[in-house]
Design an enzyme around this catalytic site. Structure first.
Site, PDB file in Angstrom:
ATOM      1  N   PHE A 102      -6.476   3.916   2.810  1.00  0.00           N
ATOM      2  CA  PHE A 102      -5.759   2.697   2.407  1.00  0.00           C
ATOM      3  C   PHE A 102      -5.806   2.516   0.895  1.00  0.00           C
ATOM      4  CE2 PHE A 102      -6.701   0.582   6.773  1.00  0.00           C
ATOM      5  CZ  PHE A 102      -5.741   1.394   7.343  1.00  0.00           C
TER       6      PHE A 102
ATOM      7  N   SER B 125       4.396 -11.377  12.500  1.00  0.00           N
ATOM      8  CA  SER B 125       5.271 -10.222  12.713  1.00  0.00           C
ATOM      9  C   SER B 125       4.469  -8.927  12.682  1.00  0.00           C
ATOM     10  CB  SER B 125       6.359 -10.215  11.637  1.00  0.00           C
ATOM     11  OG  SER B 125       5.789 -10.383  10.359  1.00  0.00           O
TER      12      SER B 125
ATOM     13  N   LYS C 273      -0.749   0.450  16.968  1.00  0.00           N
ATOM     14  CA  LYS C 273      -1.867   0.123  17.869  1.00  0.00           C
ATOM     15  C   LYS C 273      -1.865  -1.383  18.093  1.00  0.00           C
ATOM     16  CE  LYS C 273      -3.794   4.249  17.806  1.00  0.00           C
ATOM     17  NZ  LYS C 273      -2.920   5.037  18.646  1.00  0.00           N
TER      18      LYS C 273
ATOM     19  N   GLN D 272       2.525  -5.461   0.117  1.00  0.00           N
ATOM     20  CA  GLN D 272       1.741  -4.283   0.485  1.00  0.00           C
ATOM     21  C   GLN D 272       0.397  -4.786   1.024  1.00  0.00           C
ATOM     22  OE1 GLN D 272       1.234  -1.486   1.602  1.00  0.00           O
ATOM     23  NE2 GLN D 272       1.888  -0.116  -0.035  1.00  0.00           N
TER      24      GLN D 272
ATOM     25  N   GLN E  75     -10.467   5.191   7.057  1.00  0.00           N
ATOM     26  CA  GLN E  75      -9.325   4.400   6.553  1.00  0.00           C
ATOM     27  C   GLN E  75      -9.589   3.823   5.170  1.00  0.00           C
ATOM     28  OE1 GLN E  75      -8.812   1.590   9.731  1.00  0.00           O
ATOM     29  NE2 GLN E  75      -7.130   2.742  10.646  1.00  0.00           N
TER      30      GLN E  75
ATOM     31  N   HIS F 231       1.990 -10.626   8.390  1.00  0.00           N
ATOM     32  CA  HIS F 231       2.730  -9.444   8.834  1.00  0.00           C
ATOM     33  C   HIS F 231       1.701  -8.332   9.037  1.00  0.00           C
ATOM     34  CE1 HIS F 231       6.156  -6.763   9.312  1.00  0.00           C
ATOM     35  NE2 HIS F 231       5.627  -5.936   8.437  1.00  0.00           N
TER      36      HIS F 231
ATOM     37  N   ALA G  39      14.860  -0.542  -6.087  1.00  0.00           N
ATOM     38  CA  ALA G  39      15.215  -1.322  -4.887  1.00  0.00           C
ATOM     39  C   ALA G  39      16.166  -2.459  -5.247  1.00  0.00           C
ATOM     40  CB  ALA G  39      13.947  -1.862  -4.235  1.00  0.00           C
TER      41      ALA G  39
ATOM     42  N   THR H  24       9.558   1.138  10.270  1.00  0.00           N
ATOM     43  CA  THR H  24       9.572   1.848   8.987  1.00  0.00           C
ATOM     44  C   THR H  24      10.581   3.002   8.996  1.00  0.00           C
ATOM     45  OG1 THR H  24       7.831   3.365   9.630  1.00  0.00           O
ATOM     46  CG2 THR H  24       7.146   1.325   8.542  1.00  0.00           C
TER      47      THR H  24
ATOM     48  N   ALA I 184       9.258   8.810   4.985  1.00  0.00           N
ATOM     49  CA  ALA I 184       9.428   9.225   3.593  1.00  0.00           C
ATOM     50  C   ALA I 184      10.686  10.083   3.440  1.00  0.00           C
ATOM     51  CB  ALA I 184       8.202   9.997   3.139  1.00  0.00           C
TER      52      ALA I 184
ATOM     53  N   GLU J 204       4.640  -4.531  12.100  1.00  0.00           N
ATOM     54  CA  GLU J 204       5.349  -3.331  11.633  1.00  0.00           C
ATOM     55  C   GLU J 204       4.994  -2.153  12.537  1.00  0.00           C
ATOM     56  OE1 GLU J 204       5.433  -1.856   7.327  1.00  0.00           O
ATOM     57  OE2 GLU J 204       4.329  -0.249   8.335  1.00  0.00           O
TER      58      GLU J 204
ATOM     59  N   ARG K 237      13.041   1.166  -2.525  1.00  0.00           N
ATOM     60  CA  ARG K 237      13.386   2.365  -3.292  1.00  0.00           C
ATOM     61  C   ARG K 237      12.844   3.596  -2.571  1.00  0.00           C
ATOM     62  NH1 ARG K 237       9.987   4.173  -8.408  1.00  0.00           N
ATOM     63  NH2 ARG K 237       8.733   4.831  -6.619  1.00  0.00           N
ATOM     64  N   GLY K 238      11.563   3.512  -2.126  1.00  0.00           N
ATOM     65  CA  GLY K 238      10.903   4.669  -1.518  1.00  0.00           C
ATOM     66  C   GLY K 238      10.075   5.409  -2.550  1.00  0.00           C
ATOM     67  N   ASP K 239       9.225   6.305  -2.067  1.00  0.00           N
ATOM     68  CA  ASP K 239       8.369   7.106  -2.954  1.00  0.00           C
ATOM     69  C   ASP K 239       9.073   8.393  -3.343  1.00  0.00           C
ATOM     70  OD1 ASP K 239       6.054   5.494  -3.139  1.00  0.00           O
ATOM     71  OD2 ASP K 239       5.548   6.036  -1.069  1.00  0.00           O
TER      72      ASP K 239
HETATM   73  P1  FAD Z   1      10.944  -0.913  -6.536  1.00  0.00           P
HETATM   74  O1  FAD Z   1      10.975  -2.366  -6.264  1.00  0.00           O
HETATM   75  O2  FAD Z   1      12.179  -0.276  -7.043  1.00  0.00           O
HETATM   76  O3  FAD Z   1       9.751  -0.674  -7.579  1.00  0.00           O
HETATM   77  C1  FAD Z   1       9.269   0.643  -7.860  1.00  0.00           C
HETATM   78  C2  FAD Z   1       8.638   0.658  -9.253  1.00  0.00           C
HETATM   79  O4  FAD Z   1       9.661   0.514 -10.236  1.00  0.00           O
HETATM   80  C3  FAD Z   1       7.649  -0.490  -9.517  1.00  0.00           C
HETATM   81  O5  FAD Z   1       6.607   0.028 -10.294  1.00  0.00           O
HETATM   82  C4  FAD Z   1       8.474  -1.508 -10.291  1.00  0.00           C
HETATM   83  O6  FAD Z   1       7.669  -2.296 -11.155  1.00  0.00           O
HETATM   84  C5  FAD Z   1       9.403  -0.593 -11.096  1.00  0.00           C
HETATM   85  N1  FAD Z   1      10.710  -1.210 -11.391  1.00  0.00           N
HETATM   86  C6  FAD Z   1      11.490  -1.918 -10.555  1.00  0.00           C
HETATM   87  N2  FAD Z   1      12.634  -2.278 -11.155  1.00  0.00           N
HETATM   88  C7  FAD Z   1      12.581  -1.768 -12.412  1.00  0.00           C
HETATM   89  C8  FAD Z   1      13.470  -1.778 -13.527  1.00  0.00           C
HETATM   90  N3  FAD Z   1      14.665  -2.404 -13.460  1.00  0.00           N
HETATM   91  N4  FAD Z   1      13.080  -1.143 -14.684  1.00  0.00           N
HETATM   92  C9  FAD Z   1      11.889  -0.496 -14.744  1.00  0.00           C
HETATM   93  N5  FAD Z   1      11.012  -0.455 -13.718  1.00  0.00           N
HETATM   94  C10 FAD Z   1      11.346  -1.081 -12.569  1.00  0.00           C
HETATM   95  N6  FAD Z   1       8.202   3.460   2.079  1.00  0.00           N
HETATM   96  C11 FAD Z   1       8.958   4.223   2.904  1.00  0.00           C
HETATM   97  O7  FAD Z   1       9.242   5.391   2.605  1.00  0.00           O
HETATM   98  N7  FAD Z   1       9.407   3.730   4.114  1.00  0.00           N
HETATM   99  C12 FAD Z   1       9.147   2.456   4.515  1.00  0.00           C
HETATM  100  O8  FAD Z   1       9.560   2.052   5.607  1.00  0.00           O
HETATM  101  C13 FAD Z   1       8.374   1.618   3.655  1.00  0.00           C
HETATM  102  N8  FAD Z   1       8.108   0.333   3.988  1.00  0.00           N
HETATM  103  C14 FAD Z   1       7.410  -0.465   3.119  1.00  0.00           C
HETATM  104  C15 FAD Z   1       7.194  -1.815   3.463  1.00  0.00           C
HETATM  105  C16 FAD Z   1       6.462  -2.645   2.614  1.00  0.00           C
HETATM  106  C17 FAD Z   1       6.250  -4.106   2.991  1.00  0.00           C
HETATM  107  C18 FAD Z   1       5.903  -2.116   1.410  1.00  0.00           C
HETATM  108  C19 FAD Z   1       5.072  -3.008   0.510  1.00  0.00           C
HETATM  109  C20 FAD Z   1       6.130  -0.788   1.061  1.00  0.00           C
HETATM  110  C21 FAD Z   1       6.885   0.049   1.891  1.00  0.00           C
HETATM  111  N9  FAD Z   1       7.158   1.387   1.563  1.00  0.00           N
HETATM  112  C22 FAD Z   1       7.903   2.168   2.412  1.00  0.00           C
HETATM  113  C23 FAD Z   1       6.619   1.978   0.329  1.00  0.00           C
HETATM  114  C24 FAD Z   1       7.615   1.911  -0.859  1.00  0.00           C
HETATM  115  O9  FAD Z   1       8.744   2.718  -0.584  1.00  0.00           O
HETATM  116  C25 FAD Z   1       6.904   2.415  -2.118  1.00  0.00           C
HETATM  117  O10 FAD Z   1       5.875   1.540  -2.475  1.00  0.00           O
HETATM  118  C26 FAD Z   1       7.804   2.756  -3.312  1.00  0.00           C
HETATM  119  O11 FAD Z   1       7.013   3.468  -4.256  1.00  0.00           O
HETATM  120  C27 FAD Z   1       8.386   1.538  -4.031  1.00  0.00           C
HETATM  121  O12 FAD Z   1       9.393   0.965  -3.332  1.00  0.00           O
HETATM  122  P2  FAD Z   1       9.952  -0.488  -3.796  1.00  0.00           P
HETATM  123  O13 FAD Z   1      11.069  -0.815  -2.946  1.00  0.00           O
HETATM  124  O14 FAD Z   1       8.846  -1.454  -3.942  1.00  0.00           O
HETATM  125  O15 FAD Z   1      10.474  -0.075  -5.285  1.00  0.00           O
END
Ligand code: FAD
Length: 291
Positions: A218, A15, A274, A178, A214, A268, A127, A48, A51, A17, A107-109
């Site tokens: 990265f 797949s 690209k 990731q 990169q 993936h 998330a 994606t 942000a 992205e 969840r997002g950053d």
């Molecule tokens: P979560 O799973 O909520 O985790 C975030 C942090 O909280 C982790 O440190 C986790 O250990 C901690 N945590 C989780 N649950 C709990 C709890 N119950 N109690 C305490 N701590 C907890 N970002 C974008 O903006 N757009 C995108 O399209 C995008 N696509 C992505 C695709 C992939 C495959 C990956 C790996 C990342 C992507 N990201 C994207 C980045 C992502 O949004 C960030 O890494 C963000 O910081 C975390 O999102 P998450 O969904 O993993 O969060």
């Protein structure tokens, strides 16, 4: 088609992205690259979500186009940054109306300049909460993110995996990692996840290094470990763009070969819109192992 249904037919998936192109020129470039990648007949593609939801309209328009006009199995990424439950309900309903069946829920950053993630009133903190909400209210195939080298905010990998289990318990059908460069970290992660009771597919996220700058990008973006021997090689050729490309490509081919040989359920590719590197990796692997 739901990607979870596809898994019943395809033991190994491939797949890609994409991110929504920023302007008209990038859109033309994107079209050319997608054209090349389509020849590889990907299992599915993902788009994606910028942000803080900055690309929402373009993300939704692109998944609509790729799925409904081009005919690709498509997964929309969606984050809950700044989104109330009402907003999430409206957005996911819109995706249902577009015929989108697959979602990567994140969840997002935290927004730029903000250190910690703050959930809006009546929003989601993690998330897993968004996942549970979508599971209860909708009928998507759902994916979540995971981190072979640990999420940067998590104190330990073990704690990160404990929280990841909440995501799969809440309804995630599969996970995508990731980007990472050390395969041994992926296999350690699979082992720890299994011991924590996470048994869904965990698809490795692959990014070929194609330029010297990169390396820093990265590492900063993901906290991923880059093997010292690879960094040394890249350093040595840092002024030779062609050599860097081929070193990065060769590394990726070996990485993918080893992942598949040891049971990874697919690959993936973070394509950065690209096609060249992904096409070359595929051509090489398909000759060797018939993918
Ligand atoms: P979560 O799973 O909520 O985790 C975030 C942090 O909280 C982790 O440190 C986790 O250990 C901690 N945590 C989780 N649950 C709990 C709890 N119950 N109690 C305490 N701590 C907890 N970002 C974008 O903006 N757009 C995108 O399209 C995008 N696509 C992505 C695709 C992939 C495959 C990956 C790996 C990342 C992507 N990201 C994207 C980045 C992502 O949004 C960030 O890494 C963000 O910081 C975390 O999102 P998450 O969904 O993993 O969060």
């Amino acid at each position: 088609m739901k990607i979870s249904d596809l898994f019943r037919k395809q033991q190994t998936t491939f797949s890609f992205e994409f991110f929504p192109p920023r302007d008209e020129i990038s859109a033309v470039d994107f079209g050319i690259n997608v054209g090349q990648l389509m020849k590889l007949n990907p299992s599915f593609v993902t788009v994606t979500y910028g942000a803080g939801g900055s690309t929402q309209e373009r993300t939704f328009a692109l998944v609509d186009y790729l799925q409904n006009k081009i005919g690709l199995t498509c997964m929309a990424h969606y984050t809950c940054v700044n989104a109330t439950r009402k907003r999430v309900e409206e957005d996911l309903t819109h995706l249902v109306n577009l015929g989108i069946e697959n979602l990567m829920l994140l969840r997002g950053d935290p927004p730029e300049g903000q250190e910690l993630f703050i959930a809006p009133e009546n929003g989601f903190h993690y998330a897993s909460e968004l996942m549970a909400y979508a599971h209860e209210k909708f009928n998507f195939c759902k994916s979540g993110a995971c981190y072979v080298d640990k999420h940067p905010e998590a104190p330990t990998l073990e704690e990160d995996i404990r929280h990841l289990k909440k995501k799969t318990d809440a309804g995630a059908d599969f996970l995508i990692t990731q980007l990472f460069f050390e395969n041994k970290n992926y296999f350690r992660f699979i082992d720890l996840a299994g011991k924590a009771g996470i048994h869904c597919r965990i698809i490795p996220g692959i990014i070929p290094i194609t330029s010297y700058r990169q390396i820093e990008r990265f590492t900063k973006m993901s906290g991923a470990e880059i093997p010292a021997s690879l960094v040394q090689k890249l350093e040595h050729y840092k002024n030779d763009a062609d050599a860097i490309y081929h070193i990065g490509l060769e590394f990726s081919i070996n990485q993918c070969r080893e992942l598949l040989a040891n049971g990874a359920p697919g690959l993936h590719f973070y394509t950065l819109n690209k096609s060249r590197a992904a096409v070359e990796i595929f051509e090489k692997l398909s000759k060797e192992i018939g993918i």
